[in-house]
Each structure stands twice: as C-alpha cells, then as structure tokens.
Design an enzyme around this catalytic site. Structure first.
Site, mmCIF file in Angstrom:
data_model
loop_
_atom_site.group_PDB
_atom_site.id
_atom_site.type_symbol
_atom_site.label_atom_id
_atom_site.label_comp_id
_atom_site.label_asym_id
_atom_site.label_seq_id
_atom_site.Cartn_x
_atom_site.Cartn_y
_atom_site.Cartn_z
ATOM 1 N N LYS A 101 0.826 -1.210 0.000
ATOM 2 C CA LYS A 101 0.000 0.000 0.000
ATOM 3 C C LYS A 101 0.857 1.255 0.000
ATOM 4 C CE LYS A 101 -2.612 -0.905 3.587
ATOM 5 N NZ LYS A 101 -3.727 -0.784 4.548
ATOM 6 N N HIS A 127 -12.234 -7.917 -3.789
ATOM 7 C CA HIS A 127 -12.704 -7.909 -5.181
ATOM 8 C C HIS A 127 -14.191 -7.553 -5.281
ATOM 9 C CE1 HIS A 127 -8.875 -9.382 -6.302
ATOM 10 N NE2 HIS A 127 -9.047 -10.627 -5.890
ATOM 11 N N ARG A 202 -10.609 -7.222 -20.133
ATOM 12 C CA ARG A 202 -9.613 -8.086 -20.756
ATOM 13 C C ARG A 202 -10.294 -9.081 -21.680
ATOM 14 N NH1 ARG A 202 -5.003 -11.655 -17.488
ATOM 15 N NH2 ARG A 202 -3.783 -12.230 -19.318
ATOM 16 N N SER A 210 -6.257 -16.962 -17.092
ATOM 17 C CA SER A 210 -5.480 -16.326 -16.035
ATOM 18 C C SER A 210 -6.074 -16.642 -14.665
ATOM 19 C CB SER A 210 -5.435 -14.813 -16.249
ATOM 20 O OG SER A 210 -4.741 -14.174 -15.215
ATOM 21 N N THR A 334 3.597 -0.155 -20.985
ATOM 22 C CA THR A 334 4.232 -1.194 -21.786
ATOM 23 C C THR A 334 3.217 -2.269 -22.114
ATOM 24 O OG1 THR A 334 6.349 -0.781 -20.711
ATOM 25 C CG2 THR A 334 6.120 -2.862 -21.904
ATOM 26 N N GLN A 335 3.196 -2.690 -23.366
ATOM 27 C CA GLN A 335 2.289 -3.751 -23.792
ATOM 28 C C GLN A 335 2.988 -5.091 -23.599
ATOM 29 O OE1 GLN A 335 -0.978 -3.243 -25.054
ATOM 30 N NE2 GLN A 335 -1.102 -5.437 -24.634
ATOM 31 N N TYR A 336 2.594 -5.820 -22.553
ATOM 32 C CA TYR A 336 3.165 -7.143 -22.296
ATOM 33 C C TYR A 336 2.264 -8.197 -22.928
ATOM 34 C CZ TYR A 336 6.243 -5.005 -18.837
ATOM 35 O OH TYR A 336 7.187 -4.238 -18.222
ATOM 36 N N ARG A 340 0.905 -15.138 -17.938
ATOM 37 C CA ARG A 340 0.642 -16.523 -17.534
ATOM 38 C C ARG A 340 -0.429 -17.145 -18.418
ATOM 39 N NH1 ARG A 340 1.025 -14.119 -12.242
ATOM 40 N NH2 ARG A 340 2.943 -14.773 -11.205
#
Length: 413
Positions: A101, A127, A202, A210, A334-336, A340
């Site tokens: 945090k 969540h 996503r 994922s 950044t586009q990763y 996973r």
C-alpha cells in the site's frame, strides 16, 4: 562533370541554410518551432499507438454511439500501480519498498484521494463488484475522519478490472474548478459528492485462463462478500466448486466443469447491477431473461463510466485516460503480450468451450472494444483537428510577419 555536381550540391546546401536563417529571422519566436521541427524531423509524425496491436489503420465501427458517448469529460493490476507510482501529481503517492500500500494525500492535506487496494486496502470487501461498490463506497468514505471534517464535492472514485476490481479512488486531480464541474455526475451520493468509476477489461479467454492459473496456485475468494440487496448469498444460492481449503492443483477441465464457477462471465457479473435480477437467486426469472438483463446492465454501466480501458491496448488506454482527465503519466505504458495466460496452450475445442462458458463476456468485450476504439479514433481526430488549427494560425502569423517585412522594405527603398 563531378566538379559540377559538387557545385550543385553545395548550392543546395547553401540555399537550405539561407532558408533556415530567413525563417529564424522572420519567425524567431516559439510559435514557429513546431513548423521547423516538423520539417526537420519526419519521425515525429510516426504514430506511437499503432504498433501495440493489429488494429487496422481505419477502424470500421459496428455500433452507433453518440458524441456524448465518445467524448468523456471527466490488466487492472498494472493500471492500479500506474496510478500510485507513475502519474504526474503535485504531491505524488508515498510508496515504501516492500509494502503493497502507498500513502496518497492531497497537496498540503491529510485527505486520502486514492480509494484503492493500493492505498486503503479492501475497504469494500475482497474484489468487490459494481453492485457492492456503488452501495459501499459512500458510507466508507463518509466514515473517514478527514472526509467528515472537510466533505469534498469533487470526490471521484474509480472501480477497475472487471475480473478483479482492485481499486477505486477519489479524484485528486481537480480542485473546485470549472474543469471539475464539467465532469458530469455519473453516480451521486446523498451528501452531494459525485462518484466516478473506471474499469479495465480483458479478452475473456485470456482472462478466464489467467483466473484458472491463479486458482490452481491456491488463490481463493473466500473473503469476498458478494453483498447484494443488503446480504451475502446463501450456500444454496452460491455453492462452492470444491471442498477443503482451496482448489489448488485443479485441472482446466475441472475448472470448466463446475457449473457454479464465478469465473464464467465474470466481467458481465462484475459490471452489472445484480439487484435487477434478484442478486444470486436464480429462481427469480428465466435464465435467458436474466442473461439479457445482466448484459444490458453491464453495457450501460460501462458506457456511463467516466473511463474504461482494455488490457490488450495499453498505450491507447494510457492515451484516452490522459485525454479524458487532462493529465499525464510519467512514463509510457508497456504492452506485455507474454503473460501466464498466454503461456497456456489450448486446442481449438477447448477455446470454443471457454468462449461458450463466457458467451456474455464475449459479447460485452466486442461491445467494449468497439466503443473503446471509436473513442480513441474520435479523440485522435479531435487532436489532429486542433493541431491543424494551430498550424493554420501559425501560418497566418508567419504570412503577416512576412507582409510586414516586405512593407518595411518597400518603404525604406
């Protein structure tokens, strides 16, 4: 012959230098810098947003959205970290090594502007979804001492990552100004504070894989409350997919076979108003009707949010956020493409099964992607129009100066 070509080349170089000198003399101020840089640096015209995906140069929309839908005034984890570590603020968040945090205060005050897992933890439950947040956030904020002492009418909350809504936060960027007042109130509290939400969506197949990998490693959502209409669902309304402490080591087949798996169509469930369908009580209405109500609600909430982005379009997400809120991040996103989920190899039949289990999410994502790219195209067009207007003004200024110099020359002669 060679000597003559050298003379021609030298003459061209001299002519170019003479033109630069004349331009500097005629237009020495900063108003002509852009023209000179554009002429001397062709690479500046390159579009930095085209390389991150396979979007065609000319996007063809499928859905009809109004100008108000496109012009907003106003993976989730990565975006959350950008907001606490990578955004230009008068008083940046204080992040200590080894701590999840960060402390995010308004300049010169002890007021927390960021309501987030990255700053305040899981204040509305692990969540929490849209239904939980819209009912929980106002009371949580009102319970904080600094808010009671100095209520803010420009509080802005973000809710992000429909798969894992990890943060929502108050708006630190705008004072009580015209710019702040121009941000339309999407959701309001009884005390007059306006709440704004964002989300990061996503690709449903990647998101599903994922989550499976996350569960396979031992992750659970036991601390999630799933509060709706004032209560959590019963075990009959929301059975568990496994017995024991967790579902670690489960195969993808086992993960897909559980009919109660909340991973199925998670993004639609996280973004819709569950009160409209009787929360988790599946007997309230027929399944087909329930699915339509949930999908329509998720689409409407998404469209009305102050901002949403897509994990698969990091740079475009950054661009739209910066344009929407008139602020900048310190470094580019950044586009990763290596995650996973992307490391999981599945056959066509398995992919089709995942798409079928997430058919609502698939439809929502198509809708979101279309709206997202339309907003991006709309903002880029406005940016180009503004740049063209500025160039026209610069040319007018340049012509006026040239005419003035000619008039001075004629008068002196």
């Amino acid at each position: 012959m060679e000597d003559r070509s050298h003379k021609v080349l030298l003459a061209l170089v001299m002519l170019f230098l003479f033109a630069v000198i004349v331009l500097q003399y005629v237009c020495p101020g900063t108003e002509c810098q852009l023209l000179r840089l554009r002429a001397l640096s062709p690479a500046a015209a390159a579009d930095p947003y085209r390389a991150e995906d396979e979007t065609p140069a000319r996007f063809v929309p499928r859905f009809n959205f109004s100008a108000d839908d496109l012009l907003r005034r106003g993976g989730g984890t990565a975006f959350g970290r950008h907001l606490v570590r990578n955004i230009q603020l008068e008083q940046p968040c204080e992040c200590r090594a080894g701590q999840k945090k960060c402390t995010c205060h308004r300049p010169g005050k002890r007021e927390t502007w960021l309501f987030s897992r990255f700053s305040t933890g899981w204040s509305c439950g692990l969540h929490a979804d849209w239904t939980e947040l819209t009912n929980c956030v106002p009371s949580v904020v009102d319970s904080k001492k600094e808010v009671r002492l100095r209520p803010s009418r420009d509080a802005l909350f973000y809710f992000t990552d429909s798969a894992k809504p990890w943060f929502s936060h108050t708006h630190p960027f705008f004072p009580a100004s015209t710019q702040a007042r121009e941000l339309n109130a999407l959701f309001s509290s009884p005390l007059g504070r306006n709440f704004y939400y964002i989300t990061i969506l996503r690709d449903p197949v990647s998101r599903y894989l994922s989550e499976w990998r996350h569960v396979q490693r031992g992750a659970t959502w036991k601390a999630s409350l799933h509060v709706c209409d004032g209560r959590s669902p019963t075990t009959e309304e929301l059975p568990s997919c496994y017995t024991g402490d967790d579902w670690s080591g489960c195969s993808l087949q086992e993960f897909m076979d559980c009919p109660y798996n909340l991973a199925n169509n998670r993004q639609v469930r996280m973004l819709s108003d569950l009160s409209l369908v009787g929360c988790y009580n599946l007997s309230v209405m027929p399944e087909e009707q329930r699915n339509k109500v949930l999908l329509d609600s998720a689409k409407e909430n998404l469209k009305r949010m102050a901002f949403f982005g897509l994990t698969e379009f990091q740079r475009k997400t950054q661009y739209l956020f910066e344009k929407t809120f008139n602020m900048n991040f310190i470094s580019p996103f950044t586009q990763y493409n290596s995650t996973r989920a992307s490391s999981v190899e599945i056959d066509k039949q398995t992919q089709q099964r995942i798409e079928a289990l997430n058919f609502l999410d698939m439809e929502l994502y198509d809708y979101a992607k279309d709206l997202f790219l339309q907003r991006y195209q709309y903002m880029r067009q406005k940016e180009h129009q503004e740049a063209r207007r500025k160039r026209q003004e610069q040319r007018k200024i340049l012509r006026a100066k040239q005419a003035h110099l000619r008039e001075q020359g004629e008068n002196s002669s």
